[in-house]
Design a protein around this motif. Structure first.
Motif, short mmCIF file in Angstrom:
data_model
loop_
_atom_site.label_atom_id
_atom_site.label_comp_id
_atom_site.label_asym_id
_atom_site.label_seq_id
_atom_site.Cartn_x
_atom_site.Cartn_y
_atom_site.Cartn_z
N PHE A 41 0.82 -1.21 0.00
CA PHE A 41 0.00 0.00 0.00
C PHE A 41 0.86 1.26 0.00
O PHE A 41 2.09 1.20 0.10
CB PHE A 41 -0.95 -0.03 1.21
CG PHE A 41 -1.89 -1.19 1.15
CD1 PHE A 41 -3.05 -1.13 0.39
CD2 PHE A 41 -1.61 -2.37 1.82
CE1 PHE A 41 -3.90 -2.22 0.30
CE2 PHE A 41 -2.45 -3.47 1.74
CZ PHE A 41 -3.61 -3.38 0.98
N ALA A 42 0.18 2.40 -0.12
CA ALA A 42 0.86 3.69 -0.22
C ALA A 42 1.55 4.04 1.10
O ALA A 42 0.93 4.09 2.15
CB ALA A 42 -0.13 4.77 -0.61
N SER A 43 2.84 4.32 1.00
CA SER A 43 3.66 4.63 2.16
C SER A 43 3.55 6.10 2.54
O SER A 43 3.83 6.98 1.73
CB SER A 43 5.12 4.29 1.83
OG SER A 43 6.01 4.93 2.70
N LYS A 44 3.16 6.36 3.79
CA LYS A 44 3.08 7.75 4.25
C LYS A 44 4.47 8.38 4.27
O LYS A 44 4.63 9.57 4.01
CB LYS A 44 2.46 7.83 5.64
CG LYS A 44 2.17 9.28 6.09
CD LYS A 44 1.39 9.33 7.37
CE LYS A 44 0.99 10.77 7.71
NZ LYS A 44 2.14 11.67 7.88
N SER A 45 5.47 7.57 4.56
CA SER A 45 6.85 8.07 4.57
C SER A 45 7.24 8.63 3.21
O SER A 45 7.80 9.72 3.10
CB SER A 45 7.79 6.93 4.96
OG SER A 45 9.14 7.31 4.85
N LEU A 46 6.92 7.90 2.14
CA LEU A 46 7.22 8.38 0.79
C LEU A 46 6.40 9.61 0.46
O LEU A 46 6.93 10.61 -0.07
CB LEU A 46 6.96 7.28 -0.23
CG LEU A 46 7.13 7.67 -1.70
CD1 LEU A 46 8.55 8.13 -1.99
CD2 LEU A 46 6.74 6.52 -2.63
N PHE A 47 5.12 9.57 0.79
CA PHE A 47 4.25 10.72 0.51
C PHE A 47 4.77 11.98 1.21
O PHE A 47 4.83 13.06 0.61
CB PHE A 47 2.83 10.44 0.96
CG PHE A 47 1.93 11.65 0.95
CD1 PHE A 47 1.41 12.12 -0.25
CD2 PHE A 47 1.63 12.33 2.12
CE1 PHE A 47 0.60 13.25 -0.28
CE2 PHE A 47 0.82 13.46 2.10
CZ PHE A 47 0.31 13.92 0.90
N ASP A 48 5.14 11.87 2.47
CA ASP A 48 5.61 13.04 3.22
C ASP A 48 6.87 13.63 2.59
O ASP A 48 7.03 14.86 2.55
CB ASP A 48 5.89 12.66 4.67
CG ASP A 48 4.61 12.42 5.47
OD1 ASP A 48 3.53 12.82 5.00
OD2 ASP A 48 4.71 11.83 6.56
N ALA A 101 22.07 11.42 9.97
CA ALA A 101 22.74 12.27 8.98
C ALA A 101 22.38 11.89 7.55
O ALA A 101 22.74 12.61 6.60
CB ALA A 101 24.25 12.19 9.16
N HIS A 102 21.67 10.81 7.37
CA HIS A 102 21.34 10.28 6.05
C HIS A 102 20.40 11.24 5.31
O HIS A 102 19.48 11.81 5.92
CB HIS A 102 20.67 8.92 6.21
CG HIS A 102 20.74 8.05 5.00
ND1 HIS A 102 20.08 8.33 3.84
CD2 HIS A 102 21.40 6.87 4.79
CE1 HIS A 102 20.32 7.38 2.95
NE2 HIS A 102 21.12 6.48 3.50
N PRO A 103 20.59 11.41 4.00
CA PRO A 103 19.68 12.28 3.22
C PRO A 103 18.24 11.79 3.21
O PRO A 103 17.32 12.58 3.04
CB PRO A 103 20.28 12.24 1.81
CG PRO A 103 21.68 11.79 1.98
CD PRO A 103 21.70 10.90 3.18
N ILE A 104 18.05 10.48 3.36
CA ILE A 104 16.71 9.90 3.33
C ILE A 104 16.33 9.48 4.75
O ILE A 104 16.94 8.56 5.32
CB ILE A 104 16.66 8.69 2.38
CG1 ILE A 104 17.00 9.13 0.96
CG2 ILE A 104 15.28 8.02 2.41
CD1 ILE A 104 17.45 8.02 0.06
N GLN A 105 15.36 10.15 5.30
CA GLN A 105 14.93 9.86 6.66
C GLN A 105 13.75 8.90 6.64
O GLN A 105 12.67 9.24 6.16
CB GLN A 105 14.55 11.16 7.38
CG GLN A 105 15.73 12.09 7.65
CD GLN A 105 16.71 11.46 8.64
OE1 GLN A 105 16.37 11.18 9.80
NE2 GLN A 105 17.93 11.23 8.19
N LEU A 106 13.98 7.69 7.13
CA LEU A 106 12.93 6.69 7.20
C LEU A 106 12.07 6.92 8.44
O LEU A 106 12.53 7.46 9.44
CB LEU A 106 13.52 5.29 7.20
CG LEU A 106 14.38 4.93 5.97
CD1 LEU A 106 14.92 3.52 6.08
CD2 LEU A 106 13.59 5.11 4.68
#
Length: 485
Positions: free
Chosen positions: A270-277, A432-437
């Motif tokens: 399903f659609a990930s809120k993390s990606l959407f945000d 410090a990662h550019p992608i915050q999970l």
């Protein structure tokens, strides 16, 4: 009476002359539908299909997409992966993928041997293609699991418990195999062209060579934490794809895209809120809505977006899902947009003075126009990139990582997973990662690798000892991300 005796003797004589020898009986008893010696032009087609559909586009992609939060696992086994409920630390989680990968590589090894020194010696085109697929599958294997059986593997009935080979050694094999493939694909072969048996490039050697160079660029960048060589990355890029028609992908009208098939059969992603945000934080990013489908949460209610909050939302199938799902989507093994992001990063890492967004703009343009059911070709990419407010080299590097991550939705989650782990090593920490999970379980249970398959954990003491209780997947990096195995 004599008449009947003569007739009987003639019949016996006839039977004796026409009776089957043992060799003839062996021929009769052969199952023509299960030949033991298949011409490589047919075997290579099967290897291409298994590489794409069984290895790249299946469980490895579904699960890594959840770990990297391109998708959310809302139901069934994917929910277990989302909540780390026995998955991925169980040896059974990836057993099918593990077995499929080794079977594909074994078949490719047979093709390579046959075209190198066997009955099809001199079949350079098939040899080169098999070497590229072999290197690709070996990289896929070791990127997912780390140290794996290799040098003593593929010897059924001879070595029953092959040792584990170090990932550092395996990467040397990967590079050598790809370089050999390029050499062989430039040789003249006396064998007929593969034509339609080549489901990827229809026998076009020049495109296969470009794919090999693209893979060399990817794997050289993969080692940037261990041994950076950005000039070499850029050299390989310059010899690879010039547009998306050349990218290394599989599209087969007879076999639906695995994400489509999995959604159609199970409905677990399903659609990930993390990606959407993350998308929503970018000014006027068309993918904020274009990546997802609205749903009716209850009968008669208006269509709305319902995002799964990663690691938190309840198990249900009542969430939005991907808008990109389509049975005709290709399986990307190396896309044109990934290649351009590789180029952009290599340029930016060569010098702290680099702040130009030209290569990033080209990469985002390719991502907006990628070969999927939905694209965003009408977007003014230059304006979009200008709105990202890139001032410093550090800004540029972070945005390259984020935009590359966006571009991987949804069929390229394996590479998103590899990239995240590589950058985790380079930036030193998740904060410090550019992608915050977003999944709160990642604080202690982000999968740094995948577990070995149960088929070998249960029969090979070398793997059994390395596997332990499976919890190593949360604590031990693979070699190229700073680990020891």
């Amino acid at each position: 009476m004599k008449k009947y005796i003569v007739i009987l003797l003639l019949v016996i004589t006839s039977i004796s002359f026409n009776s089957c020898s043992e060799d003839k009986m062996d021929d009769i008893n052969k199952n023509v539908n299960n030949p033991t010696d298949v011409p490589t032009r047919f075997a290579i087609t099967d290897a291409m299909t298994s590489t794409a559909f069984s290895n790249t586009g299946s469980d490895l992609s579904f699960y890594t997409g959840i770990y990297i939060e391109l998708n959310a696992g809302g139901f069934g086994q994917m929910y277990n992966a989302e909540t780390r409920n026995g998955e991925p630390q169980n040896a059974t989680t990836f057993n099918n993928s593990w077995n499929n990968q080794y079977q594909t590589m074994y078949n490719l090894k047979l093709i390579i041997e046959k075209c190198s020194s066997g009955s099809e010696k001199g079949n350079y085109t098939t040899l080169g293609i098999a070497q590229i697929l072999y290197a690709y599958n070996l990289a896929l294997l070791t990127d997912m699991y780390g140290d794996v059986p290799f040098s003593e593997a593929f010897q059924p009935g001879v070595i029953y418990q092959p040792k584990l080979d170090r990932q550092e050694y395996l990467y040397k094999v990967i590079f050598t195999t790809l370089e050999d493939a390029i050499v062989n694909l430039q040789k003249t072969s006396s064998y007929p062209a593969l034509g339609i048996q080549d489901l990827i490039y229809q026998g076009n050697n020049a495109k296969w060579i470009k794919a090999a160079n693209g893979l060399l660029a990817r794997y050289t960048l993969r080692l940037s934490f261990k041994s950076p060589d950005y000039d070499k990355v850029l050299t390989y890029v310059s010899k690879s794809f010039t547009n998306k028609s050349e990218e290394f992908k599989m599209k087969n009208d007879g076999i639906p895209n695995p994400f489509y098939q999995f959604d159609n059969d199970r409905g677990y992603l399903f659609a990930s809120k993390s990606l959407f945000d993350k998308l929503n934080s970018k000014l006027n990013d068309p993918r904020t809505e274009g990546y997802f489908e609205k749903i009716k949460k209850t009968s008669g209610a208006p269509l709305t977006y319902e995002f799964f909050e990663n690691g938190i939302s309840a198990q249900s199938q009542n969430y939005s899902y991907s808008a990109l799902i389509n049975q005709s989507n290709p399986i990307f093994m190396l896309s044109y947009h990934e290649l351009l992001f590789i180029k952009a990063e290599a340029e930016a890492r060569k010098s702290n003075a680099v702040t130009s967004t030209a290569s990033l703009t080209a990469a985002v343009t390719a991502a907006f126009n990628k070969d999927e059911a939905v694209n965003f070709s009408t977007t003014n990419v230059a304006s979009y990139v200008a709105g990202l407010n890139i001032v410093t080299n550090a800004d540029l590097l972070k945005e390259i990582a984020v935009q590359k991550y966006f571009s991987f939705y949804e069929n390229e989650s394996i590479e998103a997973y590899n990239d995240y782990r590589r950058l985790l090593a380079m930036y030193g920490s998740a904060t410090a990662h550019p992608i915050q999970l977003a999944n709160p379980l990642n604080e202690t249970k982000f999968p740094l690798r995948l577990p070995y398959g149960n088929s070998d954990v249960s029969t090979n003491n070398n793997l059994k000892d390395a596997f332990g209780d499976g919890m190593y997947v949360y604590s031990q990096n693979v070699w190229w991300a700073g680990g020891t195995r």
